[in-house]
Structure formats: structure tokens, C-alpha cells
Design an enzyme around this catalytic site. Structure first.
Site, PDB file in Angstrom:
ATOM      1  N   GLU A  55       0.843  -1.201   0.000  1.00  0.00           N
ATOM      2  CA  GLU A  55       0.000   0.000   0.000  1.00  0.00           C
ATOM      3  C   GLU A  55       0.877   1.250   0.000  1.00  0.00           C
ATOM      4  O   GLU A  55       0.615   2.214  -0.729  1.00  0.00           O
ATOM      5  CB  GLU A  55      -0.907  -0.018   1.224  1.00  0.00           C
ATOM      6  N   ASP A  59       0.906   3.907  -3.065  1.00  0.00           N
ATOM      7  CA  ASP A  59       0.615   5.321  -2.840  1.00  0.00           C
ATOM      8  C   ASP A  59       1.660   6.202  -3.524  1.00  0.00           C
ATOM      9  O   ASP A  59       1.337   7.229  -4.123  1.00  0.00           O
ATOM     10  CB  ASP A  59       0.582   5.596  -1.339  1.00  0.00           C
ATOM     11  N   ASP A 128      -7.414   1.136   0.283  1.00  0.00           N
ATOM     12  CA  ASP A 128      -6.048   0.761   0.656  1.00  0.00           C
ATOM     13  C   ASP A 128      -5.589  -0.468  -0.129  1.00  0.00           C
ATOM     14  O   ASP A 128      -4.439  -0.539  -0.575  1.00  0.00           O
ATOM     15  CB  ASP A 128      -5.969   0.466   2.155  1.00  0.00           C
ATOM     16  N   GLU A 131      -4.638   0.499  -3.615  1.00  0.00           N
ATOM     17  CA  GLU A 131      -3.290   1.068  -3.627  1.00  0.00           C
ATOM     18  C   GLU A 131      -2.241  -0.040  -3.591  1.00  0.00           C
ATOM     19  O   GLU A 131      -1.227   0.022  -4.285  1.00  0.00           O
ATOM     20  CB  GLU A 131      -3.084   1.995  -2.432  1.00  0.00           C
TER      21      GLU A 131
END
EC number: 3.1.26.3
Length: 239
Positions: A55, A59, A128, A131
Site C-alpha cells: 500500500e 501510494d 487501501d 493502492e
């Protein structure tokens, strides 16, 4: 060493891979991207790795891909406006929508309690995980493939930047509407926060005279307030 995938799990991952439009060389990366901390904690197996590191990586890929796109395609925007635009493009609602479109929740590995309480449909968990999937794509296929995937998935949000929608200050807009009635004031309240310190998610409500008109979430308190104001604008105007 990666945990051994069952034939059933591998078939599910291949199905998701097809929905994503990405052919994975290493399905174990996709499996990890879909493994929530609650599942890993209950597994008591060092081979079961949760998705928080992926994650984190996803990001960064999202930020670089969208930042580069916005920088090249919108030379008229200031640094501040570029930041606002990026924040509105790479936001939980957008990532949640993309996750829902491929039914990502049905492929998530969640702990017993998390699944019973609706974790497979929770926007923050799905965003999440999405990501993390992007992080997995980057590791498996490289940045070029990951970048193109990000830009394709966030196409609608990028179009909104072109239309100027992403630069609106919804808090100011809502306050202007509220102030048409003397003595009225919009009040923002923090009603919850979740996630680890590196990926906090805040939830705010906005009320007028004690009546809640909107709620919103965001990775920062300011973003959550903006999303709450955006939701409130529509509701308040229908009042």
C-alpha cells in the site's frame, strides 16, 4: 519464502487479474496486496505477509504518476493548485469506486472479525487494497505499466481537473450558502479516524444548527472537511 497458493486461490487471482486487465508474472504479489493485516495476524504464519508495505509503495506510484501527468498537461496551474488537483484525483472515493468495479472485496483475505463486521465492503479497506494492488503491479510489471494503469483508472478524475471541478473550495462554497440565512454557521466535527499513523483516515461531519448535512473522509483533516462540505452542498440545496 512466499506461501504456497492453493489451486482455488490461484484461480481466483487469475480471475481478478483478468478483470484488472493486468497479466501478473508473480501472483504471490497480487495475493499479498489482497491480504489485510487482520488475516495475517490471525494466520500466525511468517509466510503470510499483509499488504501495508505494498500500500505504501502503491501510494508513491499513484502520487508520481498523477503528479507527472498534471505537471505536463496543466502548465497554467500553480504549485498550490497542482496539489489540490492531485489530492482530489488520488482520493479514497475514487480508489474505492475502482476497487468496487472489479469486486475487489470478494478477493480480500480478512480476519474473521473484520469480515463479519463488513470489512470486505468498507471504503477505506478497499481503497487501501487498491493502492496495494498498484504497488504489486509496479513490482511485477514495472513503472511504465503501473503508470498507464493508474492514468487509465483515474481518467474521469483527470477530466474533472480539465473542467476545473477539482479546484473548487467546497467549504467556502457551503459557507456562502449557509450565510444566506443570518446567524447560520457550518460546524465541522471529527467523528472518527482509522488506520496506522502512516495512512490515517479521518471522517468529518458538517452540521448547521445541530443538523448533520454531510459526512466525508480523507487522508487529511482538511480533505475530509472538503468532502463533507461537498456532500452537504447537494443536501442543503435540496432543503
Amino acid at each position: 519464502m512466499d506461501r504456497v497458493l492453493t489451486a482455488e486461490r490461484e484461480a481466483d487471482l487469475q480471475k481478478l487479474s483478468s478483470r484488472l486487465g493486468i497479466s501478473f508474472n508473480n501472483l504471490a504479489l497480487l495475493d499479498q496486496a489482497l491480504t489485510h493485516t487482520s488475516y495475517a495476524n490471525e494466520a500466525h504464519d511468517a509466510r503470510v505477509q499483509h499488504n501495508e508495505r505494498l500500500e505504501f509503495l502503491g501510494d508513491a506510484v499513484l502520487e508520481l504518476a498523477t503528479s507527472t501527468y498534471l505537471f505536463k498537461h496543466f502548465p497554467q496551474l500553480s504549485e498550490g493548485d497542482l496539489s489540490k488537483a492531485r489530492a482530489s484525483v488520488v482520493c479514497e472515493p475514487a480508489l474505492h469506486r475502482r476497487a468496487a468495479e472489479v469486486s475487489l472485496g470478494t478477493f480480500l483475505l480478512l480476519g474473521h472479525g473484520e469480515r463479519l463486521t463488513g470489512g470486505a465492503e468498507r471504503p477505506s479497506i478497499l481503497a487501501d487494497a487498491f493502492e496495494a494492488v498498484i504497488g504489486a503491479i509496479y513490482l511485477d510489471r514495472g513503472f511504465d505499466v503501473a503508470r498507464e494503469y493508474v492514468l487509465d483508472q483515474l481518467h474521469e478524475e483527470l477530466v474533472e481537473v480539465d473542467l476545473g471541478e477539482n479546484l473548487k473550495d467546497y467549504k467556502t462554497m457551503f459557507q456562502e450558502v449557509v450565510q444566506r440565512h443570518p446567524g447560520k454557521k457550518a460546524v465541522y466535527s471529527l467523528i472518527g479516524e482509522t488506520g496506522p499513523d502512516h495512512a490515517k483516515e479521518f471522517r468529518f461531519s458538517v452540521s448547521v444548527d445541530g443538523k448533520v448535512f454531510g459526512e466525508g473522509t480523507g487522508r487529511t483533516k482538511k480533505a475530509a472537511e472538503q468532502n463533507a462540505a461537498r456532500a452537504a452542498l447537494e443536501k442543503y440545496n435540496k432543503k
